[in-house]
Design an enzyme around this catalytic site. Structure first.
Site, PDB file in Angstrom:
ATOM      1  N   ASN A  40      14.200  62.011  20.302  1.00  0.00           N
ATOM      2  CA  ASN A  40      13.112  62.549  19.478  1.00  0.00           C
ATOM      3  C   ASN A  40      13.689  62.780  18.081  1.00  0.00           C
ATOM      4  O   ASN A  40      14.440  63.724  17.877  1.00  0.00           O
ATOM      5  CB  ASN A  40      12.615  63.861  20.108  1.00  0.00           C
ATOM      6  CG  ASN A  40      11.635  64.600  19.206  1.00  0.00           C
ATOM      7  OD1 ASN A  40      11.094  64.029  18.265  1.00  0.00           O
ATOM      8  ND2 ASN A  40      11.403  65.873  19.501  1.00  0.00           N
ATOM      9  N   LYS A  72      12.194  63.626  15.412  1.00  0.00           N
ATOM     10  CA  LYS A  72      11.491  64.643  14.613  1.00  0.00           C
ATOM     11  C   LYS A  72      11.204  64.084  13.213  1.00  0.00           C
ATOM     12  O   LYS A  72      10.952  62.888  13.089  1.00  0.00           O
ATOM     13  CB  LYS A  72      12.294  65.948  14.588  1.00  0.00           C
ATOM     14  CG  LYS A  72      12.678  66.377  16.006  1.00  0.00           C
ATOM     15  CD  LYS A  72      13.250  67.760  16.112  1.00  0.00           C
ATOM     16  CE  LYS A  72      13.576  68.051  17.563  1.00  0.00           C
ATOM     17  NZ  LYS A  72      14.040  69.426  17.772  1.00  0.00           N
ATOM     18  N   HIS A 100       5.259  69.497  22.225  1.00  0.00           N
ATOM     19  CA  HIS A 100       6.612  69.941  21.864  1.00  0.00           C
ATOM     20  C   HIS A 100       6.543  71.374  21.325  1.00  0.00           C
ATOM     21  O   HIS A 100       5.576  71.748  20.653  1.00  0.00           O
ATOM     22  CB  HIS A 100       7.202  68.994  20.815  1.00  0.00           C
ATOM     23  CG  HIS A 100       8.657  69.247  20.577  1.00  0.00           C
ATOM     24  ND1 HIS A 100       9.101  70.275  19.776  1.00  0.00           N
ATOM     25  CD2 HIS A 100       9.759  68.636  21.059  1.00  0.00           C
ATOM     26  CE1 HIS A 100      10.431  70.273  19.774  1.00  0.00           C
ATOM     27  NE2 HIS A 100      10.854  69.295  20.538  1.00  0.00           N
ATOM     28  N   GLU A 137       7.899  72.779  18.904  1.00  0.00           N
ATOM     29  CA  GLU A 137       7.718  72.882  17.445  1.00  0.00           C
ATOM     30  C   GLU A 137       6.247  72.695  17.079  1.00  0.00           C
ATOM     31  O   GLU A 137       5.741  73.309  16.139  1.00  0.00           O
ATOM     32  CB  GLU A 137       8.611  71.858  16.733  1.00  0.00           C
ATOM     33  CG  GLU A 137      10.071  72.297  16.748  1.00  0.00           C
ATOM     34  CD  GLU A 137      11.088  71.167  16.734  1.00  0.00           C
ATOM     35  OE1 GLU A 137      10.728  70.024  16.415  1.00  0.00           O
ATOM     36  OE2 GLU A 137      12.257  71.451  17.067  1.00  0.00           O
ATOM     37  N   GLU A 164      11.942  72.135  28.237  1.00  0.00           N
ATOM     38  CA  GLU A 164      12.697  72.411  27.012  1.00  0.00           C
ATOM     39  C   GLU A 164      12.626  73.912  26.703  1.00  0.00           C
ATOM     40  O   GLU A 164      11.673  74.355  26.031  1.00  0.00           O
ATOM     41  CB  GLU A 164      12.101  71.632  25.842  1.00  0.00           C
ATOM     42  CG  GLU A 164      12.215  70.135  25.975  1.00  0.00           C
ATOM     43  CD  GLU A 164      12.351  69.482  24.608  1.00  0.00           C
ATOM     44  OE1 GLU A 164      13.340  68.781  24.395  1.00  0.00           O
ATOM     45  OE2 GLU A 164      11.483  69.698  23.752  1.00  0.00           O
ATOM     46  N   GLY A 166      17.772  72.946  19.323  1.00  0.00           N
ATOM     47  CA  GLY A 166      18.395  72.975  18.007  1.00  0.00           C
ATOM     48  C   GLY A 166      19.333  74.144  17.772  1.00  0.00           C
ATOM     49  O   GLY A 166      19.712  74.425  16.635  1.00  0.00           O
ATOM     50  N   SER A 191      19.492  71.046  22.913  1.00  0.00           N
ATOM     51  CA  SER A 191      20.934  70.993  22.631  1.00  0.00           C
ATOM     52  C   SER A 191      21.720  70.112  23.607  1.00  0.00           C
ATOM     53  O   SER A 191      22.852  70.448  23.974  1.00  0.00           O
ATOM     54  CB  SER A 191      21.522  72.404  22.564  1.00  0.00           C
ATOM     55  OG  SER A 191      20.952  73.107  21.474  1.00  0.00           O
TER      56      SER A 191
HETATM   57  P1  PGA Z   1      17.767  69.240  20.174  1.00  0.00           P
HETATM   58  O1  PGA Z   1      16.164  69.025  20.240  1.00  0.00           O
HETATM   59  O2  PGA Z   1      18.365  68.220  21.093  1.00  0.00           O
HETATM   60  O3  PGA Z   1      18.123  69.033  18.745  1.00  0.00           O
HETATM   61  O4  PGA Z   1      18.017  70.625  20.656  1.00  0.00           O
HETATM   62  C1  PGA Z   1      15.540  68.705  21.442  1.00  0.00           C
HETATM   63  C2  PGA Z   1      14.059  68.587  21.242  1.00  0.00           C
HETATM   64  O5  PGA Z   1      13.498  69.320  20.421  1.00  0.00           O
HETATM   65  O6  PGA Z   1      13.396  67.768  21.899  1.00  0.00           O
END
Ligand code: PGA
Length: 258
Positions: free
Chosen positions: A9, A11, A96, A98, A168, A174, A214
Site C-alpha cells: 500500500n 499511500k 483503511h 487512515e 491492522e 506507521g 509496521s
Molecule cells: P505500515 O502501514 O506498514 O507503514 O505500518 C501499513 C498500512 O497502513 O497498511
C-alpha cells in the site's frame, strides 16, 4: 489452502514516473510461483504507469487504495469501481484506518464501497483494527466484530467469500511497533470465529486474513510462521525496492512449504 498474499500500500507516495521506475527495478527480481500472490496499490495517478511497467506476464496484480460506490456522476474528485476495473485493477483496499480517522469513513459507507467493488469484480481488501486505547480497555474483539458486522452485514455467502480481511491495529500502523505474532494470531482467530458464526465454517476457513502495521523485512518471517496469517498489507517497507524484494523472498520460502 490459502495462498499467501503480499500487498504493498503505497499511500500518497510516488509520482507516476517514480512508480514506473520502481516497478522496472523489482519486476524481474520477484520470485514468481503460485505459492505467493503480490499486489501493488499505488496512488490513482500511478495506476496506468504501474500497469504499463508490469507488462502482461507479471506475477504482480494491480490494486487501488479506495473507490467511490457510485459508477459515475457528479461526484467531484471521486473514482469509481468501473474506472479502476478498466485500468486493470484486480484488488481494492477499503476501510483503511487512515480513511476512517482522517477522512471520516464509517462502516455503512465502507459497506457500500464493498458492494460496488464486488459488483464490478474487484476483490476488496477490508481493513479493520482497534486503537491503542481500545486494546488497553480489552475491547479488541468487540471492535473487530463491530467493524466486520458494519461492513459485511447482509452480504451473501458468495460475496463474503471474495473478500480478504486485513487486520491492522491502528497503534501499529506507521509506528515501528508491529503486533506480536501472538497478538495477530489471536485477532485473526477472533475474525475467523466471527466469519464462521455469521456465515459459515467454510467461509471462515477459506478467507484470507492479512496482518498489517509496521511489517518489515525483519519481522515478516515470524509473522508468516503462523498459518493463521495469510499474508501482509505493508506500507512503509514496500516503498523501497530492496525491502519489498526481501519480503517477497521470505514469503516465497514460507509459501512453498505451506
Ligand atoms: P505500515 O502501514 O506498514 O507503514 O505500518 C501499513 C498500512 O497502513 O497498511
Amino acid at each position: 489452502m490459502r495462498t499467501i498474499l503480499i500487498v504493498g500500500n503505497w499511500k500518497m507516495n510516488k509520482t507516476a514516473s517514480e512508480a514506473a521506475a520502481f516497478v522496472h527495478e523489482i519486476v524481474h527480481r520477484l520470485p514468481a510461483s503460485p505459492a505467493v500472490e503480490y499486489v501493488i496499490a499505488p496512488p490513482f495517478t500511478a495506476l496506468e504507469s504501474v500497469r504499463a511497467a508490469l507488462g502482461s506476464s507479471s506475477a504482480i496484480h494491480l490494486g487501488a487504495q479506495n473507490l467511490y460506490w457510485e459508477d459515475r456522476g457528479a461526484y467531484t474528485g471521486e473514482i469509481s469501481a468501473p474506472m479502476l476495473k478498466d485500468l486493470g485493477c484486480r484488488y481494492v483496499i477499503l476501510g483503511h484506518s487512515e480513511r476512517r480517522t482522517l477522512f471520516g469513513e464509517q462502516d455503512d459507507g465502507i459497506q457500500k464501497k464493498l458492494r460496488a467493488a464486488l459488483a464490478h469484480e474487484l476483490n476488496p481488501i477490508l481493513c479493520i483494527g482497534e486503537s491503542f486505547s481500545q486494546r488497553k480497555d480489552g475491547k479488541t474483539e468487540e471492535v473487530l466484530q463491530k467493524q466486520l458486522h458494519g461492513a459485511l452485514a447482509g452480504l451473501s455467502l458468495h460475496s463474503v467469500a471474495a473478500i480478504t480481511v486485513a487486520y491492522e491495529p491502528v497503534w501499529a500502523i506507521g509506528t515501528g511497533t508491529a503486533a506480536t505474532t501472538d497478538q495477530a494470531v489471536s485477532a485473526h482467530r477472533a475474525i475467523r470465529t466471527f466469519l464462521a458464526e455469521t456465515w459459515s465454517a467454510t467461509i471462515a476457513e477459506s478467507s484470507r486474513i492479512l496482518y498489517g502495521g509496521s511489517v518489515t523485512p525483519q519481522n515478516i518471517d515470524t509473522l508468516l510462521q503462523s498459518d493463521q496469517i495469510d499474508g501482509a498489507l505493508i506500507g512503509g517497507a514496500c516503498l523501497q525496492a530492496d525491502s519489498f524484494v526481501t519480503i517477497a523472498n521470505v514469503a516465497q520460502s514460507i509459501g512453498v512449504k505451506r
